[in-house]
Design an enzyme around this catalytic site. Sequence first.
Site, short mmCIF file in Angstrom:
data_model
loop_
_atom_site.label_atom_id
_atom_site.label_comp_id
_atom_site.label_asym_id
_atom_site.label_seq_id
_atom_site.Cartn_x
_atom_site.Cartn_y
_atom_site.Cartn_z
N HIS A 58 0.84 -1.19 0.00
CA HIS A 58 0.00 0.00 0.00
C HIS A 58 0.88 1.25 0.00
O HIS A 58 2.03 1.21 0.45
CB HIS A 58 -0.92 0.01 1.21
CG HIS A 58 -1.98 -1.04 1.15
ND1 HIS A 58 -3.08 -1.00 1.97
CD2 HIS A 58 -2.12 -2.15 0.39
CE1 HIS A 58 -3.86 -2.05 1.70
NE2 HIS A 58 -3.28 -2.75 0.75
N GLU A 60 1.03 3.92 1.78
CA GLU A 60 1.56 4.34 3.07
C GLU A 60 2.76 3.48 3.48
O GLU A 60 3.74 3.99 4.03
CB GLU A 60 0.47 4.26 4.16
CG GLU A 60 -0.70 5.18 3.92
CD GLU A 60 -1.83 4.55 3.11
OE1 GLU A 60 -2.96 5.08 3.17
OE2 GLU A 60 -1.60 3.53 2.41
N CYS A 88 -6.26 2.06 5.49
CA CYS A 88 -6.92 0.82 5.93
C CYS A 88 -6.39 0.45 7.32
O CYS A 88 -5.49 1.10 7.86
CB CYS A 88 -6.64 -0.30 4.93
SG CYS A 88 -4.93 -0.86 4.92
N CYS A 91 -2.54 -0.22 7.33
CA CYS A 91 -1.73 0.99 7.23
C CYS A 91 -1.84 1.85 8.48
O CYS A 91 -0.84 2.36 8.98
CB CYS A 91 -2.11 1.77 5.98
SG CYS A 91 -1.67 0.91 4.46
#
Length: 170
Positions: A58, A60, A88, A91
């Site tokens: 992801h 992040e 999410c 993260c």
Amino acid sequence: MKARAHGHEYFMDIALDEAVAALARGEFPVGCVIVCKNKVVASGGRRDSGGNAPELEHAEIVALRRLLRETSGFDPSDMTVYSTMEPCLMCLGTLIVNGFRQIVYAYEDVMGGASDLPLSDLRPLYKNIRLEITGGVRRQQSLALFQRFFAARPAYLRDSLLARYTIAQQ
């Protein structure tokens, strides 16, 4: 927030550039920048890790890995994370455990967003954490990227809550 001299929109625009690059690669259009003292110190966009663990890279996490690799002696409590999509659970948990307390996002993740997680109801590691989370910064620009993504890839999460919600937005 510590990174206000330029304003949230300025840094979100840089995160949006990362999201545009991810979209150009055919990736989920999420971008992230980490800002310290009014300067971008790390950035990243969503990356497909070759099918081995596609939900690990992801934006992040990519930005955090860059920060750890390229910066030493940083204080995450003095940094702001800008993401084009609401973080999410994975993260958000990673950012919290690594000491980040300020998060700004553009588009709400109605399917997996964790910004309203009741930390005070969780175990001691999270219980007393105070986060400053701001949503909706450059929301329309991020929404447009997601709409383009879902329009170009109708089979990808086609029946998901996120796809339906995104396509229905104006």
